[in-house]
Scaffold this motif. Structure first.
Motif, short mmCIF file in Angstrom:
data_model
loop_
_atom_site.label_atom_id
_atom_site.label_comp_id
_atom_site.label_asym_id
_atom_site.label_seq_id
_atom_site.Cartn_x
_atom_site.Cartn_y
_atom_site.Cartn_z
N LEU A 104 0.82 -1.21 0.00
CA LEU A 104 0.00 0.00 0.00
C LEU A 104 0.86 1.26 0.00
O LEU A 104 0.55 2.24 -0.68
CB LEU A 104 -0.93 0.00 1.21
CG LEU A 104 -2.10 -1.00 1.17
CD1 LEU A 104 -2.87 -0.95 2.49
CD2 LEU A 104 -3.03 -0.70 0.00
N SER A 105 1.95 1.23 0.77
CA SER A 105 2.86 2.38 0.82
C SER A 105 3.46 2.65 -0.55
O SER A 105 3.59 3.80 -0.97
CB SER A 105 3.97 2.13 1.84
OG SER A 105 3.42 1.94 3.12
N LEU B 264 0.81 4.25 -2.85
CA LEU B 264 0.59 5.64 -2.46
C LEU B 264 1.76 6.52 -2.86
O LEU B 264 1.59 7.64 -3.36
CB LEU B 264 0.35 5.73 -0.95
CG LEU B 264 -0.99 5.17 -0.45
CD1 LEU B 264 -1.02 5.17 1.08
CD2 LEU B 264 -2.16 5.99 -1.00
N LEU B 265 2.97 6.01 -2.65
CA LEU B 265 4.17 6.77 -2.99
C LEU B 265 4.28 6.98 -4.49
O LEU B 265 4.66 8.05 -4.96
CB LEU B 265 5.40 6.03 -2.45
CG LEU B 265 6.74 6.76 -2.59
CD1 LEU B 265 6.70 8.08 -1.83
CD2 LEU B 265 7.86 5.89 -2.05
N PHE C 54 1.81 7.07 -6.80
CA PHE C 54 0.83 8.06 -7.26
C PHE C 54 1.15 9.46 -6.74
O PHE C 54 0.90 10.46 -7.42
CB PHE C 54 -0.58 7.64 -6.84
CG PHE C 54 -1.13 6.49 -7.65
CD1 PHE C 54 -1.38 6.65 -9.00
CD2 PHE C 54 -1.35 5.26 -7.06
CE1 PHE C 54 -1.87 5.60 -9.76
CE2 PHE C 54 -1.84 4.21 -7.81
CZ PHE C 54 -2.10 4.37 -9.17
N ALA C 55 1.71 9.55 -5.55
CA ALA C 55 2.12 10.85 -5.02
C ALA C 55 3.24 11.44 -5.86
O ALA C 55 3.30 12.65 -6.11
CB ALA C 55 2.56 10.70 -3.56
N CYS D 239 10.58 3.31 -2.07
CA CYS D 239 9.59 2.26 -1.84
C CYS D 239 10.27 0.95 -1.43
O CYS D 239 9.86 0.29 -0.48
CB CYS D 239 8.75 2.05 -3.10
SG CYS D 239 7.50 0.78 -2.95
#
Length: 400
Positions: free
Chosen positions: A12-13, A16-17, A19-20, A379
């Motif tokens: 999940l991290s 999120l990273l 797309f950020a 990541c």
């Protein structure tokens, strides 16, 4: 054996990273802040803190933002006051003109020739109108007192070379050295501008226009210059000068020359005005499959290319592709053509201008790739830390 639950958090991290990172790249590219670190082009000519660029903006376009985008943070559009300060500080306008490669305005040539003939003494006391060996244009857009346009009109300011003779009807807002350089204003889209500031030479080139694998670049090479090497320098190792055969293949496989012309912003060649002068030109329309379309934001009327891998015909005539719109003028030596002279392969001499590069240009810029690369590294690092110390992100329940 690790628990499946441990894998959920790092995955999940990572998402999120990722797309950020993409979101940050988009925001930075839209605001122009990223250009402070990664300029996208190089000036066509530079002299001290003055840098010439080409652009495709109309009167309402923000040339300050364009200078920063192309040359990096700290660079803005040059102001007339910058040129005045240079001159009043003892700077030579002859040197300025030569180094930024400014040609004499076309409307000045007949006036100047007449002045030389009627008053040689007076002409000798002024500039000798020596043409620079290579020039880009006779006017470059600038600002005046920080303003891009004159009063409340849509006439953009520009500096032009008049060589001491102001033509009748020319509205000059200021001048230097008795109209050796004049500050004027007019309408129009595209052309050249002078930027001002410290330029970081470690830049990444981008084409002026692109269509499929064809990419337009500006250059300052003569007939003996290596345009293949320049394409690699400007756009990357996988690029070369476009060959006439690339265009022939594109067209023979069903490609539209109208789309090609519009995408690469190719202007109609000036020889096409000949039919209006009464020259007996016969036009064969039997093989014409596409009618010409106007290109409102055209850049130039010929782009240098190669033919069968050769840059020159005979000794010193470089190959170029020109837009003839089905009419070949008398005296024009064509080496080949497509669609009954809609595009023509010619050759001539000269230094500087435009060239077509050929290769696959990635849609993502280099700084986008860098941001994603560092996002992936971060990541992976987070994943390793999580497996080594599962409790750092969330506390696991201990089994009784």
């Amino acid at each position: 054996m690790f628990k499946k639950k441990r894998l959920i958090a790092p995955v999940l991290s990572c998402f999120l990273l990722f797309f950020a990172t993409l979101a940050a790249t988009y925001v930075l590219s839209r605001t122009g802040a990223i250009s402070n670190l990664f300029p996208t082009s190089e000036p066509l000519a530079s002299f001290q803190q003055f840098h010439v660029i080409s652009h495709d903006l109309d009167e309402s376009g923000d040339l300050n933002a364009e200078c920063e985008l192309q040359l990096g943070g700290g660079v803005r559009l040059a102001d007339w006051n910058d040129i005045v300060a240079y001159y009043e500080g003892g700077g030579s306008l002859d040197e300025f003109i030569a180094e930024v490669k400014m040609s004499i305005r076309d409307d000045m040539r007949p006036f100047f020739e007449q002045t030389i003939q009627t008053n040689k003494e007076k002409a000798a006391s002024k500039s000798d109108n020596t043409s620079t060996s290579e020039t880009y244009h006779h006017e470059y857009r600038i600002s005046f007192n920080g303003n891009l346009r004159y009063a409340n009109t849509d006439r953009h300011y520009f500096v032009g070379r008049h060589d001491h003779i102001k033509p009748l009807g020319f509205l000059d807002h200021d001048d230097l050295n008795n109209n050796q350089l004049s500050l004027g204003s007019w309408y129009g889209r595209g052309g050249y501008a002078i930027c001002y500031g410290e330029f970081n030479e470690n830049t990444i080139g981008v084409p002026l226009a692109s269509f499929q694998n064809f990419h337009l670049i500006a250059h300052d090479l003569d007939e003996n210059g290596d345009l293949n090497e320049l394409c690699k320098t400007e756009l990357g190792e996988d690029f070369r000068i476009a060959d006439w055969n690339d265009i022939v293949v594109f067209y023979s496989e069903g490609g539209s020359l109208d789309d090609f012309i519009a995408g690469l912003k190719m202007a109609e060649r000036e020889e096409m005005a000949l039919p209006e002068t009464g020259f007996p030109i016969q036009i064969d329309t039997s093989n014409i499959t596409e009618m010409p379309k106007e290109v409102p934001d055209a850049i130039a009327d010929e782009y240098r290319i190669s033919k069968d891998g050769e840059l020159r015909w005979q000794i010193d005539r470089h190959y170029f592709v020109g837009r003839h719109e089905h009419i070949k003028p008398p005296g024009f030596l064509d080496h080949d053509h497509v669609n009954n002279y809609q595009l023509t392969l010619g050759s001539w001499r000269g230094k500087g201008g435009y060239a077509l590069a050929y290769g696959n240009l990635m849609g993502m810029s280099v700084y986008t790739v860098l941001l994603i690369f560092y996002g992936i590294i971060l990541c992976v690092s987070l994943t390793i830390v999580h497996f080594l110390n599962p409790g750092w992100l969330f506390k696991e329940k201990t089994q009784e």
